[in-house]
Motif scaffolding. Structure first.
Motif, PDB file in Angstrom:
ATOM      1  N   THR A  68       0.796  -1.232   0.040  1.00  0.00           N
ATOM      2  CA  THR A  68       0.038  -0.061   0.119  1.00  0.00           C
ATOM      3  C   THR A  68       0.884   1.284   0.068  1.00  0.00           C
ATOM      4  O   THR A  68       0.248   2.310  -0.335  1.00  0.00           O
ATOM      5  N   GLY A  69       2.214   0.967   0.300  1.00  0.00           N
ATOM      6  CA  GLY A  69       2.876   2.406   0.442  1.00  0.00           C
ATOM      7  C   GLY A  69       3.093   2.883   1.691  1.00  0.00           C
ATOM      8  O   GLY A  69       4.102   3.621   1.842  1.00  0.00           O
ATOM      9  N   GLU A  70       1.888   2.784   2.140  1.00  0.00           N
ATOM     10  CA  GLU A  70       1.695   3.402   3.702  1.00  0.00           C
ATOM     11  C   GLU A  70       1.770   2.367   4.865  1.00  0.00           C
ATOM     12  O   GLU A  70       1.766   2.680   6.054  1.00  0.00           O
ATOM     13  N   GLY A  71       1.777   1.041   4.520  1.00  0.00           N
ATOM     14  CA  GLY A  71       1.860   0.040   5.719  1.00  0.00           C
ATOM     15  C   GLY A  71       0.305   0.053   6.136  1.00  0.00           C
ATOM     16  O   GLY A  71       0.194  -0.750   7.129  1.00  0.00           O
ATOM     17  N   ASP A  72      -0.560   0.192   5.429  1.00  0.00           N
ATOM     18  CA  ASP A  72      -2.308   0.493   6.049  1.00  0.00           C
ATOM     19  C   ASP A  72      -2.551  -1.086   6.477  1.00  0.00           C
ATOM     20  O   ASP A  72      -3.010  -1.099   7.583  1.00  0.00           O
ATOM     21  N   ILE A  73      -2.253  -1.971   5.842  1.00  0.00           N
ATOM     22  CA  ILE A  73      -2.602  -3.378   5.910  1.00  0.00           C
ATOM     23  C   ILE A  73      -1.702  -4.095   7.137  1.00  0.00           C
ATOM     24  O   ILE A  73      -2.459  -4.595   8.043  1.00  0.00           O
ATOM     25  N   ALA A  74      -0.471  -3.934   7.154  1.00  0.00           N
ATOM     26  CA  ALA A  74       0.355  -4.479   8.314  1.00  0.00           C
ATOM     27  C   ALA A  74      -0.017  -3.693   9.675  1.00  0.00           C
ATOM     28  O   ALA A  74       0.000  -4.637  10.543  1.00  0.00           O
ATOM     29  N   VAL A  75      -0.307  -2.654   9.718  1.00  0.00           N
ATOM     30  CA  VAL A  75      -0.774  -1.998  10.699  1.00  0.00           C
ATOM     31  C   VAL A  75      -1.953  -2.333  11.291  1.00  0.00           C
ATOM     32  O   VAL A  75      -2.397  -2.727  12.509  1.00  0.00           O
ATOM     33  N   ARG A  76      -2.910  -2.835  10.391  1.00  0.00           N
ATOM     34  CA  ARG A  76      -4.220  -3.348  10.965  1.00  0.00           C
ATOM     35  C   ARG A  76      -4.149  -4.763  11.454  1.00  0.00           C
ATOM     36  O   ARG A  76      -4.881  -5.370  12.251  1.00  0.00           O
ATOM     37  N   ALA A  77      -3.005  -5.325  10.749  1.00  0.00           N
ATOM     38  CA  ALA A  77      -2.872  -6.700  11.317  1.00  0.00           C
ATOM     39  C   ALA A  77      -2.001  -6.560  12.614  1.00  0.00           C
ATOM     40  O   ALA A  77      -1.790  -7.674  13.222  1.00  0.00           O
ATOM     41  N   GLY A  78      -1.425  -5.486  13.132  1.00  0.00           N
ATOM     42  CA  GLY A  78      -1.027  -5.540  14.594  1.00  0.00           C
ATOM     43  C   GLY A  78       0.588  -5.140  14.249  1.00  0.00           C
ATOM     44  O   GLY A  78       1.404  -5.532  15.555  1.00  0.00           O
ATOM     45  N   ALA A  79       1.378  -4.958  13.043  1.00  0.00           N
ATOM     46  CA  ALA A  79       2.651  -4.733  12.961  1.00  0.00           C
ATOM     47  C   ALA A  79       3.093  -3.672  13.616  1.00  0.00           C
ATOM     48  O   ALA A  79       2.448  -2.507  13.216  1.00  0.00           O
ATOM     49  N   PRO A  80       4.033  -3.590  14.220  1.00  0.00           N
ATOM     50  CA  PRO A  80       4.503  -2.227  14.955  1.00  0.00           C
ATOM     51  C   PRO A  80       5.323  -1.491  13.658  1.00  0.00           C
ATOM     52  O   PRO A  80       5.917  -1.956  12.718  1.00  0.00           O
ATOM     53  N   TYR A  81       5.476   0.063  13.869  1.00  0.00           N
ATOM     54  CA  TYR A  81       6.022   0.564  13.032  1.00  0.00           C
ATOM     55  C   TYR A  81       6.511   1.963  13.718  1.00  0.00           C
ATOM     56  O   TYR A  81       6.387   2.167  14.641  1.00  0.00           O
ATOM     57  N   GLU A  82       7.423   2.551  12.921  1.00  0.00           N
ATOM     58  CA  GLU A  82       8.036   3.761  13.156  1.00  0.00           C
ATOM     59  C   GLU A  82       7.435   4.781  12.410  1.00  0.00           C
ATOM     60  O   GLU A  82       7.332   4.517  11.068  1.00  0.00           O
ATOM     61  N   TYR A  83       7.299   6.006  12.669  1.00  0.00           N
ATOM     62  CA  TYR A  83       6.911   7.208  12.003  1.00  0.00           C
ATOM     63  C   TYR A  83       7.519   8.399  12.368  1.00  0.00           C
ATOM     64  O   TYR A  83       7.843   8.460  13.716  1.00  0.00           O
ATOM     65  N   VAL A  84       7.831   9.597  11.592  1.00  0.00           N
ATOM     66  CA  VAL A  84       8.187  10.879  12.276  1.00  0.00           C
ATOM     67  C   VAL A  84       7.064  11.737  12.411  1.00  0.00           C
ATOM     68  O   VAL A  84       5.668  11.387  12.659  1.00  0.00           O
ATOM     69  N   ASP A  85       7.175  12.887  13.352  1.00  0.00           N
ATOM     70  CA  ASP A  85       6.224  13.774  13.499  1.00  0.00           C
ATOM     71  C   ASP A  85       5.751  14.956  12.523  1.00  0.00           C
ATOM     72  O   ASP A  85       6.413  15.000  11.286  1.00  0.00           O
ATOM     73  N   LYS A  86       4.842  15.592  12.749  1.00  0.00           N
ATOM     74  CA  LYS A  86       4.461  16.438  11.391  1.00  0.00           C
ATOM     75  C   LYS A  86       5.454  17.724  11.492  1.00  0.00           C
ATOM     76  O   LYS A  86       5.643  18.268  10.202  1.00  0.00           O
ATOM     77  N   GLU A  87       6.185  17.931  12.368  1.00  0.00           N
ATOM     78  CA  GLU A  87       7.290  18.877  11.930  1.00  0.00           C
ATOM     79  C   GLU A  87       8.555  18.322  11.155  1.00  0.00           C
ATOM     80  O   GLU A  87       9.322  19.264  10.722  1.00  0.00           O
ATOM     81  N   THR A  88       8.618  17.211  11.229  1.00  0.00           N
ATOM     82  CA  THR A  88       9.860  16.409  10.551  1.00  0.00           C
ATOM     83  C   THR A  88       9.730  15.916   9.191  1.00  0.00           C
ATOM     84  O   THR A  88      10.371  15.630   8.542  1.00  0.00           O
ATOM     85  N   VAL A  89       8.215  15.302   8.914  1.00  0.00           N
ATOM     86  CA  VAL A  89       8.035  14.423   7.936  1.00  0.00           C
ATOM     87  C   VAL A  89       8.567  15.304   6.566  1.00  0.00           C
ATOM     88  O   VAL A  89       8.303  16.526   6.153  1.00  0.00           O
ATOM     89  N   GLN A  90       8.694  14.376   5.525  1.00  0.00           N
ATOM     90  CA  GLN A  90       9.188  15.277   4.281  1.00  0.00           C
ATOM     91  C   GLN A  90       8.149  15.800   3.615  1.00  0.00           C
ATOM     92  O   GLN A  90       7.010  14.952   3.643  1.00  0.00           O
ATOM     93  N   PRO A  91       8.203  16.638   2.549  1.00  0.00           N
ATOM     94  CA  PRO A  91       7.096  17.258   2.028  1.00  0.00           C
ATOM     95  C   PRO A  91       6.594  16.500   0.945  1.00  0.00           C
ATOM     96  O   PRO A  91       7.518  15.701   0.314  1.00  0.00           O
ATOM     97  N   HIS A  92       5.253  16.404   0.686  1.00  0.00           N
ATOM     98  CA  HIS A  92       4.875  15.850  -0.248  1.00  0.00           C
ATOM     99  C   HIS A  92       4.446  16.554  -1.730  1.00  0.00           C
ATOM    100  O   HIS A  92       4.464  18.065  -1.349  1.00  0.00           O
ATOM    101  N   THR A  93       4.142  16.205  -2.904  1.00  0.00           N
ATOM    102  CA  THR A  93       4.226  16.874  -3.868  1.00  0.00           C
ATOM    103  C   THR A  93       3.162  16.300  -5.113  1.00  0.00           C
ATOM    104  O   THR A  93       3.089  15.262  -4.905  1.00  0.00           O
ATOM    105  N   ILE A  94       2.625  17.127  -5.886  1.00  0.00           N
ATOM    106  CA  ILE A  94       1.817  16.682  -7.009  1.00  0.00           C
ATOM    107  C   ILE A  94       2.524  17.289  -8.250  1.00  0.00           C
ATOM    108  O   ILE A  94       2.812  18.496  -8.433  1.00  0.00           O
ATOM    109  N   SER A  95       2.824  16.112  -9.352  1.00  0.00           N
ATOM    110  CA  SER A  95       3.425  16.590 -10.456  1.00  0.00           C
ATOM    111  C   SER A  95       2.520  16.897 -11.305  1.00  0.00           C
ATOM    112  O   SER A  95       1.560  16.552 -11.432  1.00  0.00           O
ATOM    113  N   PHE A  96       3.166  17.573 -12.343  1.00  0.00           N
ATOM    114  CA  PHE A  96       2.420  17.750 -13.678  1.00  0.00           C
ATOM    115  C   PHE A  96       3.458  18.211 -14.892  1.00  0.00           C
ATOM    116  O   PHE A  96       4.590  18.300 -14.769  1.00  0.00           O
TER     117      PHE A  96
END
Length: 489
Positions: free
Chosen positions: A167-195
């Motif tokens: 899924t790219g975001e690990g949505d299904i693994a998380v729902r299955a109970g797998a642990p994960y790491e993530y950053v906070d909102k101040e640190t997360v890399q920026p996202h973009t829309i291409s054209f």
């Protein structure tokens, strides 16, 4: 009208959740391994960021390490060769000034990439379930036995021997109970829309580049182990290249336009979140278009929060409208250029990382670490985090594999902790933040490995975790499929 009851559909050997770059590679590899394979995708397209939400063709930009050794092949090379033969890709371009930078341009036409993927799915017998969202898993304790899907049919359960979260975001693994790491909102890399823009007067643009080579910048000659003298030598080669090259496709990308950028910031015609530049996207019969990947960047958006994602979509489109007007007004050759493609959703640069039986680290990358359970290789530097000028993200020192070589990706990174009968592939495999395997060529490498492993587990009647005890047969299968797991520095 009463709510439709949950329907239990048929069972598959392997279920791949997500049809992006990792998912399509996983599905092809699983089917080739003899597994009945279902690929579930929430939209009607396949290929993910490569053709739907991100930089078209960009998965084919890092297939060779700084020593010139190819360290990513298999399904990704097979697709490139097939598209090159049909006239829908650029060859592996290696401009002299970027030699030893581990960066090649082998871009493909994004729409033909999607068509090629659909053809390969049919050829391999992969069953597709599109316009469907996997919302949960079915479990017996820690053992995943199926997935819960929502679509126009209602709610359905589809059972599988092995589930692969792509899924790219690990949505299904998380729902299955797998642990994960993530950053906070101040640190997360920026996202973009291409054209993408067409109608560019390339002769006019190239005349300007020849006269203003110092206005074009590039980023790959910042390797930490390079001396100042070596960087200066590369810089001089780049200037000579910009002065003399007449074929824009050979550039792969054009970044900088520094004086125009400065002007735009002064007048308020350019936003403060990114620089100015674009990639070259191949189209039919040698035609190329300008593809803007970084013209919009939105910080402070977490990918596990739909409110954040909605805000990011709005802000990226605001920035893109500004960028299109800016290019037409200031950049030579763009006066009559026009928009041909706006990607329908953001490219999500950073999300969860699902913790697995091994966590690839920054130190592993720096050491060019080798592993007995290697299933693929990469040379991409650790700590290469995108930042935006207005963000508070701290710049992280980049590290590259020693001596310009490659490092191994171990199979254990694909096996999530605390969950059985599941594999993960794509940018959410188990790493620390600096070693994040988010680049599209890396996602296809891990996707192919996960698919081949899943099919082998079904054949042997064992779990993906049990397979860790002896991966030699998996490695043999991957090599037969063209993957590179040895033979590089």
């Amino acid at each position: 009208m009463p709510r439709k009851e949950i329907v239990v559909e048929k069972k598959y050997d392997v279920i791949v959740c997500g049809g992006g770059t990792s998912g399509v590679a996983a599905a092809i590899a699983a089917a080739r391994g003899g597994a009945s394979t279902l690929l579930i995708e929430r939209v009607g397209s396949l290929g993910g960021q490569l053709c739907f939400s991100g930089p078209p063709g960009f998965a084919f930009a890092h297939l060779f390490n700084p020593l010139g050794e190819q360290d990513a092949a298999g399904i990704i090379e097979e697709i490139h060769s097939r598209m090159l033969k049909e006239g829908h890709a650029l060859p592996h371009l290696k401009p002299e000034h970027r030699a030893e930078a581990g960066y090649t341009f082998s871009y493909v036409d994004p729409d033909w990439f999607s068509l090629t993927i659909f053809e390969m799915m049919e050829e391999e017998g992969v069953e597709l379930l599109l316009h469907s969202l996997v919302v949960d898993v079915v479990q017996d304790g820690s053992k995943v036995t199926g997935v819960v899907v929502e679509n126009t049919n209602g709610t359905m359960i589809i059972n599988g021997e092995v589930i692969i979260d792509c899924t790219g975001e690990g949505d299904i693994a998380v729902r299955a109970g797998a642990p994960y790491e993530y950053v906070d909102k101040e640190t997360v890399q920026p996202h973009t829309i291409s054209f993408t823009m067409d109608g560019v007067n390339w002769d006019e643009l190239m005349d300007w580049v020849h006269s203003n080579p110092d206005q074009i910048v590039w980023f790959e000659h910042t390797l930490p182990h390079w001396s100042d003298e070596r960087k200066e030598e590369a810089h001089q080669k780049a200037l000579e290249f910009y002065k003399t090259c007449d074929d824009p496709a050979m550039f792969g990308e054009m970044m900088g336009f520094t004086e125009f950028h400065k002007k735009g910031l002064e007048t308020g015609e350019w936003h403060e979140f990114s620089g100015v530049g674009f990639f070259l996207t191949p189209r039919e019969d040698g035609h190329i278009q300008a593809h803007m990947q970084h013209s919009s960047q939105v910080p402070f958006v977490l990918t596990d929060n739909a409110w954040d994602l909605s805000r990011g979509e709005i802000e990226c489109r605001r920035q893109n409208a500004m960028a299109i007007k800016f290019f037409r007004k200031y950049i030579p050759g763009f006066e009559h250029a026009y928009l041909t493609r706006m990607c329908p959703e953001m490219r999500l640069r950073e999300g969860r990382r699902i913790m697995g039986d091994y966590r690839l680290t920054r130190d592993d990358v720096a050491a060019g670490q080798e592993f007995d359970d290697v299933i693929g290789k990469s040379h991409f530097k650790a700590g290469a985090h995108h930042t935006v000028d207005k963000n508070t993200i701290a710049q992280v020192e980049k590290v590259c594999p020693q001596d310009g070589g490659s490092y191994d990706i171990p199979y254990r990174c694909l096996v999530p902790l605390d969950v059985e009968n599941m594999l993960v592939a794509g940018k959410h495999v188990s790493t620390d933040r600096d070693a994040y395997l988010r680049y599209l060529h890396q996602t296809m490498v891990t996707g192919q490995a996960a698919g081949a492993a899943a099919a082998l587990c079904v054949k042997k009647g064992i779990s993906p975790r049990k397979l860790e005890e002896d991966v030699s047969e998996l490695q043999k299968i991957l090599k037969e499929q063209g993957a590179i797991i040895d033979g590089t520095h």
